[in-house]
Enzyme design. Sequence first.
Site, PDB file in Angstrom:
ATOM      1  N   SER A 172       0.843  -1.199   0.000  1.00 36.44           N
ATOM      2  CA  SER A 172       0.000   0.000   0.000  1.00 36.44           C
ATOM      3  C   SER A 172       0.875   1.245   0.000  1.00 36.44           C
ATOM      4  O   SER A 172       2.077   1.177   0.251  1.00 36.44           O
ATOM      5  CB  SER A 172      -0.892  -0.001   1.246  1.00 36.44           C
ATOM      6  OG  SER A 172      -0.090   0.283   2.378  1.00 36.44           O
ATOM      7  N   LYS A 173       0.219   2.359  -0.247  1.00 36.49           N
ATOM      8  CA  LYS A 173       0.905   3.650  -0.229  1.00 36.49           C
ATOM      9  C   LYS A 173       1.579   3.857   1.127  1.00 36.49           C
ATOM     10  O   LYS A 173       2.688   4.354   1.223  1.00 36.49           O
ATOM     11  CB  LYS A 173      -0.135   4.741  -0.494  1.00 36.49           C
ATOM     12  CG  LYS A 173       0.391   6.136  -0.369  1.00 36.49           C
ATOM     13  CD  LYS A 173      -0.684   7.138  -0.676  1.00 36.49           C
ATOM     14  CE  LYS A 173      -1.190   7.885   0.546  1.00 36.49           C
ATOM     15  NZ  LYS A 173      -0.206   8.562   1.350  1.00 36.49           N
TER      16      LYS A 173
END
Length: 509
Positions: A265-266
């Site tokens: 994920s970011k």
Amino acid sequence: MNKKVRVRFAPSPTGGLHLGGVRTVLYNYLFARQHGGDFVLRIEDTDQARFVAGAEQYIMDCLNWCGLVPDESPEKGGPFAPYRQSERKHLYHEYAQKLLDSGHAYYAFDSTDELEKMRKDLRKDEHSVPQYDHTTRMQMRNSLSLPAGEAMNLLDAGTPYVVRIKMPAHETIKITDMIRGEVAFDSDLVDDKVLIKADGMPTYHLAVVVDDYLMQITHAFRGEEWLPSAPVHVLLWEYLGWKEHMPQWAHLPLILKPDGNGKLSKRDGDRLGFPVFAMNWTDPKTNETTGGFREMGFLPQAFVNMLAMLGWNPGTEQEIFSLDELIEKFSIDRIHKGGAKFDFEKAKWFNHQYILRTDDAALADLVKPFIDKELGIGNCELGLLEKVVGLIKDRCHLLSDFWAQGHFFFATPETVEMATIKEKWNDQKQQFFTAWRPELENLSSWNQQNIETSFNELLAKHTIKKGDLLQPLRIMLVGGKYGPGVFAIAEVIGGKETIKRINNVVASL
Ligand code: GLU
């Protein structure tokens, strides 16, 4: 008849473009090019609540940067325009109506509170959250549970409604995935998904099927996270009478965190210090910018090559592929079923390989914006930069490394490791550098060879080891113990600057 291959990338424009999204683009693109087909960019913007200004343009900019330009898109147009779902709203209702007429869909009038109550009341135990499905729908307010006239009256009275698919009970729904083979789903586990929302917009599920059909998509590549939605889509294809036109599915493996524990994920990128988005993304609401591969100093070709290998392998040891080679070699049967762990060090390795393979003039053009950022635009001359990149490219993994590895070519170092020089400084060294200065001033022409020869000739007259002089000389010119050959540095920074840097240090010892 063999249909023309048509594939699509169908992002929802909600924010930064994750590298997994770019990989989906890439596999679509490679497959289309390999089969002489079309690659379509379709913007899936039916969820108005999630609309983010600028996100669509950003996606197109990312694709342009990567060199994966669609044949048809909102920007370019094409025979199946419009390519933005929000502009296709009128199309979806006709198909929702077909589903309502054939009994495969129904109107549901439940308010948010009623849905909430259902979830509470029908909850059998702590672990199960009741779904809107064949076990619960008759206890809800919809055109299946209400007397026929009542549903009509509600519609006539303008009561807000959604349209839901009527999922069949106790059926096995199968798809043949190009990567996973046959995948079976139990229809009892899938809820009656909303097809048309209360705002009149279709949901993704209806829009994706209608558009894939109308746009004559033959193969649908998308992330594995969409696999659970596949049974709904398969039924819609069937219920709309289009089963023989259904695209072949390919659900691509997830890109995992470096430790293999879940989807990348970011936030993982923020935490571990690497980008996850293709390009910098600034959230227009918070103004917060999330870093991208481009701005960190990746070459698009390296980024694309790295992504190709993240989930696919050529079956040989070869790792460096041009886009044309990828088009030739890419094959779906070599896409992995399991998730691919992201390895930032490996990503940098790819970039380094491309830096080494790029000729100095082209590399200077690419590095220039990174140097301009430090020096101010207009202060870095391309001819000089070309020499510099040639000297230091084997030390750089990112375009942004060129400043850290080569700042001393452009400006006198701000800090010099004086302590290291002082520690071993002596009279002999002092005498050497003092005597070298006039020699340097009188060199017939300022080049690496002449500088080194004058150094060696003077050295021969002194009883001191070359190595003992080279390290302080390097620190005088560079500021620290790094950089390419010290005489090459002297040549590039020029006679005046070399003498100045030596003097500065010697005078302060
Ligand atoms: N709009 C979906 C997304 O945002 C597309 C999924 C698909 O390709 O079917 O990823």
